[in-house]
Design a protein around this motif. Structure first.
Motif, mmCIF file in Angstrom:
data_model
loop_
_atom_site.group_PDB
_atom_site.id
_atom_site.type_symbol
_atom_site.label_atom_id
_atom_site.label_comp_id
_atom_site.label_asym_id
_atom_site.label_seq_id
_atom_site.Cartn_x
_atom_site.Cartn_y
_atom_site.Cartn_z
ATOM 1 N N ALA A 134 0.837 -1.201 0.000
ATOM 2 C CA ALA A 134 0.000 0.000 0.000
ATOM 3 C C ALA A 134 0.870 1.249 0.000
ATOM 4 O O ALA A 134 0.615 2.205 -0.736
ATOM 5 C CB ALA A 134 -0.936 -0.008 1.213
ATOM 6 N N ASN B 90 1.499 -3.251 10.334
ATOM 7 C CA ASN B 90 0.323 -2.777 9.613
ATOM 8 C C ASN B 90 -0.110 -1.410 10.131
ATOM 9 O O ASN B 90 -0.507 -0.534 9.363
ATOM 10 C CB ASN B 90 -0.814 -3.799 9.767
ATOM 11 N N GLU C 3 2.526 1.100 8.889
ATOM 12 C CA GLU C 3 2.361 1.401 7.460
ATOM 13 C C GLU C 3 1.205 2.386 7.264
ATOM 14 O O GLU C 3 1.316 3.334 6.487
ATOM 15 C CB GLU C 3 2.129 0.115 6.641
ATOM 16 N N THR D 225 -4.177 0.313 5.115
ATOM 17 C CA THR D 225 -3.551 -0.552 4.107
ATOM 18 C C THR D 225 -4.607 -1.368 3.355
ATOM 19 O O THR D 225 -4.481 -1.582 2.152
ATOM 20 C CB THR D 225 -2.543 -1.522 4.744
ATOM 21 N N ASN E 50 -4.993 -1.347 -0.629
ATOM 22 C CA ASN E 50 -4.736 -2.600 -1.350
ATOM 23 C C ASN E 50 -5.973 -3.216 -1.992
ATOM 24 O O ASN E 50 -5.892 -3.833 -3.039
ATOM 25 C CB ASN E 50 -4.123 -3.647 -0.408
#
Ligand SMILES: Cc1cc2nc3c(=O)[nH]c(=O)nc-3n(C[C@H](O)[C@H](O)[C@H](O)COP(=O)(O)O)c2cc1C
Ligand code: SF4
Ligand code: SF4
Ligand code: SF4
Ligand code: FES
Ligand code: FES
Lengths: 177, 727
Positions: free
Chosen positions: B272, B345, B348, B460, B464
């Motif tokens: 992502a 996660n 990110e 993310t 994605n």
């Protein structure tokens, strides 16, 4: 300017001694930060991790070395529940009093601890072995009720397990001596 | 498109994949042990230690140990997975040292799974294949379950027994598009990890013939690529507690090793971020997050896209980004689980957020009570720096961003954004009047965007899998899923992730298994000290920010405590008021004084000294404090009182008028006594009484010393002869 007072060297030396080299070094690092005062809480966490509590001498030394007013240091230390201003026992028992634990009978566990230890929340047993504290929630609500002794989490505790848990730490202590 | 970013990302991916390839896990027997605060509390450390010893003693090098975070199945922890290549993945529950020995010798070495120890089992047999079909909003032909039903029928018609191929339903794999709603269904074949998209019965026939019977993959119907939640269901798809859930935010929980960036890369990690930096357009990120209808998961439900747009539009170019990991609601633990089980996660999501608003410095504000979470984020930050994913010129995009952890220190009010900012500045955590909002003047006076852990954890998935898909997972106003921390008197405690708009009944009764001990659910408390109690009669309420507010509670951060007939609603109101009173920072009078007075009144009511005037005063005071407090703590503190007064007025009246606590919870109003005729003198009560106020010798009737009895009710619970009476 603090740095120009006559006894600054002396104050610094006493403060360094009160905190020990590791924390002094950390405070020196903090001065690299654009806003060192912002690190006050982080410094207090380190002092408490090292000494178990924040004594008057520690607070004063932090104020001097971090160059933050002593009143502010005291104010911050007393505002946050996590900081202890008194020395604690060898083992700290945290009974979770969060909602999930409360619903699952944390008060029974607390009652049993209070009667076994002869002390109440915020106190330390006379032999210096245990301090009893109430915690907000330790994040393991799915296994309520929870008792944490130092860093060990005891899950789904029942009142009759309390003496067994205490005994474990008492026996450890006798084994050490 | 910035080709440099794509190139650099590929280099990192290759580097990570190389490390993973060296471990060669795919061809080995994997023993997976959970490792999170909850797992450890249940004894996972001992389990890991015991497996290590067994493994060393066996001398086998084709067996590996794998650590993950937690799946959120708290009441069954420690959970252990044994994954033999080509076989169904088996998960065991409540494993202890003795069980490790059995699992190791019988299953790992001997190939015989222990069917009576299987998670959510026991099961009678492990089938050779399992076909999981999606029965979520967009799957199914006409009827959502039609495809699964047809599959089952066809298999049996061809003489294939459930022992060989079983069929179960599950929720969205994230493989669905928008054009095919109601026309296609998705099937996952375990343990082969093949996901199919099927449009009609002929497709099913082909899968049965080619895949099930001949053992070949039907390429024509196979869904390529990695879809959301699929990895999770490949492992946990047979577990009833999980297969009614949608695993989006928690898709890696219990799947990946939270301390390994290489594994994170393997599961589409940083894809992502690479997409976002490759596009090079912060505005695109904001429009995606807006289109996804992501609303803040910290409790307020403010649209995240709008907040980011405000941050990005701020005049001052020095901006900050903060992740609120203070998780103050006692009884909530989803943020802890995310940080411990999938910290990268969250990071990110933060890096993407920082890019969107143009921040170069960020903070993760975590409560000090979560030492393992702190350790895992610290490790994750270090790994990101090592891979050049934090620091200067991230992925060659020219974008700089770094992160620092700041610890809370046990003050609930520091979850409030202006207090949190003060706390990071090293001050006492007292709130400030808003406006100005932090997006305008926040940390060190600069524009600051604060979001909750779960809000960041969703980012993310949005990038994605698409904003459109995400938005449609939820309701009209609110996209995606919500993770709830289910606790209290519910059979299955743990983390439950469901699409926004799922009913309370589905969460609490279907997934949670209803109340423990077969007692009826009385209410569900949501939102913690800021929320309210929703009566059992309202369980059909869909959970969403607006619907829960209408029911007199709030969504809050996702804590959900189930209460049954043994819980007294006045006692619950008093519990929360004591909490809020203790946590009130004291800055403004309505909250500081109001919570104190409300608590006094509640103490009188539960103590059997309340009057009708007290009830009126309580209500008036509650409304006043709600209206006039400075920050959210004071403004929400009356909610538990108001909601219980509204839904459970009869209980308040019983305390005040009849001097009676219907649930027998309020100590001043109950009395314990031992019936000498029924008591057989088993001593159970005496041994369990916390204050040792029960006397009597074995085989003769026991007596309670009323003066010392603290009315904890323990004797009543443990007596198996109904000899203890409670009146
Ligand atoms: C007393 C109080 C406590 C709060 N505690 C938290 C908390 O623990 N975690 C959290 O994310 N938000 C908490 N909030 C909400 C935050 O102020 C803020 O709205 C939120 O972090 C914004 O993130 P979001 O938009 O992603 O939800 C709290 C608010 C109040 C008034
Ligand atoms: S409402 Fe309560 S917590 Fe908030 S500022 Fe006022 S006194 Fe402090
Ligand atoms: S109610 Fe509790 S304190 Fe009282 S006798 Fe029973 S066990 Fe002991
Ligand atoms: S538990 Fe019941 S039967 Fe046993 S001694 Fe106590 S009152 Fe008597
Ligand atoms: S309420 Fe006790 S661990 Fe959360
Ligand atoms: S609704 Fe079935 S895969 Fe999404």
């Amino acid at each position: 300017m603090t740095a120009s007072t006559d006894n600054w060297e002396e104050v610094q030396a006493t403060s360094r001694e009160a905190l020990g080299p590791a924390i002094v070094e950390y405070i020196d690092e903090c001065h690299q930060d654009p806003a060192p005062a912002g690190k006050l809480i982080a410094v207090l966490h380190r002092v408490q991790a090292e000494y178990g509590y924040l004594g008057a001498a520690h607070l004063d030394a932090v104020a001097q070395l971090l160059r933050v007013p002593a009143a502010k240091v005291a104010g911050v230390a007393s505002f946050y529940h996590f900081f202890r201003l008194e020395p604690r026992g060898k083992h700290v028992i945290n009974v979770c009093m969060g909602t999930a634990c409360y619903v699952k009978g944390a008060d029974q566990i607390a009652a049993r601890l209070i009667s076994e230890l002869g002390i109440t929340f915020g106190e330390t047993s006379s032999d210096g072995m245990f301090s009893l504290e109430a915690a907000r929630c330790l994040g393991t609500c799915g296994l309520a009720p929870i008792v944490m002794v130092d860093d060990d989490v005891h899950a789904q505790v029942t009142p009759d397990q309390v003496p067994i848990i205490l005994d474990k730490y008492l026996r450890q202590a006798t084994a050490e001596t | 498109m910035n080709a440099d970013v794509a190139k650099q990302f590929e280099v990192l991916q290759a580097r990570a994949e190389k490390v993973r390839a060296e471990q060669d896990r795919d061809h080995k027997i994997v023993i997976q042990v959970g490792s999170a605060t909850c797992e450890n509390a249940a004894g996972a450390r001992d389990v890991l230690d015991e497996f290590r010893k067994h493994l060393a003693a066996s001398g086998r090098d084709d067996i590996v140990l794998h650590q993950t975070g937690c799946t959120g199945r708290c009441s069954r922890e420690p959970i252990v997975g044994v994954f033999v290549p080509g076989r169904m993945p088996i998960k065991y529950q409540q494993v202890d040292r003795a069980a490790v020995h059995e699992i190791f010798t019988s299953h790992v070495l001997g190939g015989r799974p222990l069917l009576d120890r299987v998670l959510d089992g026991p099961v009678e047999k492990v089938s050779r294949h399992e076909i999981l079909y999606c029965a979520s909003q967009r799957c199914g032909w006409d009827e959502r379950t039609a495809c699964g039903v047809a599959m089952e029928k066809k298999l049996r018609e061809r003489g294939i027994s459930p022992d060989e191929v079983s069929v179960s339903r599950t929720t969205c794999f994230g493989a669905c598009g928008t054009k095919e709603v109601g026309k296609v269904s998705h099937l996952l074949v375990r343990p082969d990890k093949v996901l199919y998209r099927v449009a009609d019965e002929a497709d099913l026939d082909e899968i049965i013939q080619r895949h099930v019977i001949e053992g070949k993959v039907v390429d024509r119907l196979k869904v390529p690529g990695k879809t959301v939640g699929r990895k999770f269901f490949e492992i946990y798809g047979d577990v009833a507690f999980f297969n009614r859930q949608s695993r989006v935010v928690l898709r890696h929980n219990g799947v990946i090793d939270p301390t390994s960036i290489e594994e994170y890369f393997h599961y589409r990690g940083f894809q992502a971020l690479a997409t976002v930096l490759g596009r090079g357009d912060p505005q695109w990120v904001i429009s995606e997050v807006t289109a996804a209808k992501l609303r803040g998961r910290g409790g307020g439900g403010y649209p995240t896209g709008r907040k980011w747009a405000m941050g990005a539009a701020a005049k001052d170019k020095t901006r900050y980004l903060i992740c609120n990991a203070d998780e103050g609601d006692p009884g909530a633990f989803m943020d802890r689980s995310m940080l411990e089980s999938d910290p990268l996660n969250v990071l990110e999501g933060m890096i993407i957020g920082a890019y969107a608003i143009g921040a170069h410095q960020g903070y993760v504000y975590v409560r000090a009570e979560y030492p393992l979470a702190i350790e895992r984020i610290d490790n994750a930050i270090r790994l990101c720096r090592e891979y050049g994913l934090l620091g200067k010129n991230i992925l060659g995009s020219g974008f700089d961003f770094d992160l620092e952890i700041r610890l809370g220190a046990g003050a609930f009010v520091c979850g409030e954004e202006t207090s949190l900012i003060h706390s990071i500045e090293g001050e006492r955590g007292q709130p400030a009047i808003r406006p100005p909002y932090p997006t305008e003047r926040g940390l060190w006076g600069k524009p600051t965007v604060i979001n909750n852990v779960e809000s960041f954890a969703n980012v993310t998935a949005i990038v994605n899998y698409g904003a459109e898909w995400f938005a449609r997972l939820g309701t009209e106003e609110s996209g995606g899923t919500k993770v709830f921390a289910l606790a209290g008197r519910v059979r299955h405690t743990g983390l439950v992730e469901v699409p926004m708009g799922t009913t309370l009944a589905e969460v609490v009764s279907e997934i949670g298994g209803g109340a423990v001990g077969g007692k009826g659910i009385k209410a569900v408390q949501t939102g913690g000290p800021a929320g309210g109690c929703i009566p059992a009669a309202w369980l059909e309420t869909p959970v969403d920010f607006d619907t829960l507010a209408k029911a007199g509670s709030i969504m809050g951060s996702g804590g959900m405590i189930v209460l049954d007939e043994t819980d007294c609603m006045v006692d619950i109101a008093q519990y929360f008021m004591a909490f809020s009173q203790d946590e009130s920072c004291g800055k403004c009078t309505p909250c500081r004084e109001g919570t104190k007075r409300m608590l006094e009144i509640l103490n009188r009511v539960t103590g059997g000294r309340g009057t009708m005037e007290d009830l009126d005063r309580l209500r008036r005071l509650a409304l006043l404090v709600k209206k006039s407090s400075l920050c959210g703590l004071g403004r929400a503190a009356p909610n538990p009182v108001l909601s219980t007064l509204e839904h459970y007025r009869d209980e308040y009246l019983a305390h005040v008028v009849d001097r009676r606590c219907p649930s027998k919870k309020c100590k001043a109003l109950v009395h314990y006594e031992i019936n000498a005729e029924k008591c057989i003198g088993c001593t159970a009560c005496a041994r369990n009484c916390p204050v040792e106020c029960i006397s009597g010798t074995r085989k003769s009737p026991h007596v309670i010393d009323q003066a010392r009895c603290i009315k904890c009710g323990r004797c009543f619970e443990v007596c198996r002869f109904d000899a203890v009476t409670r009146t």
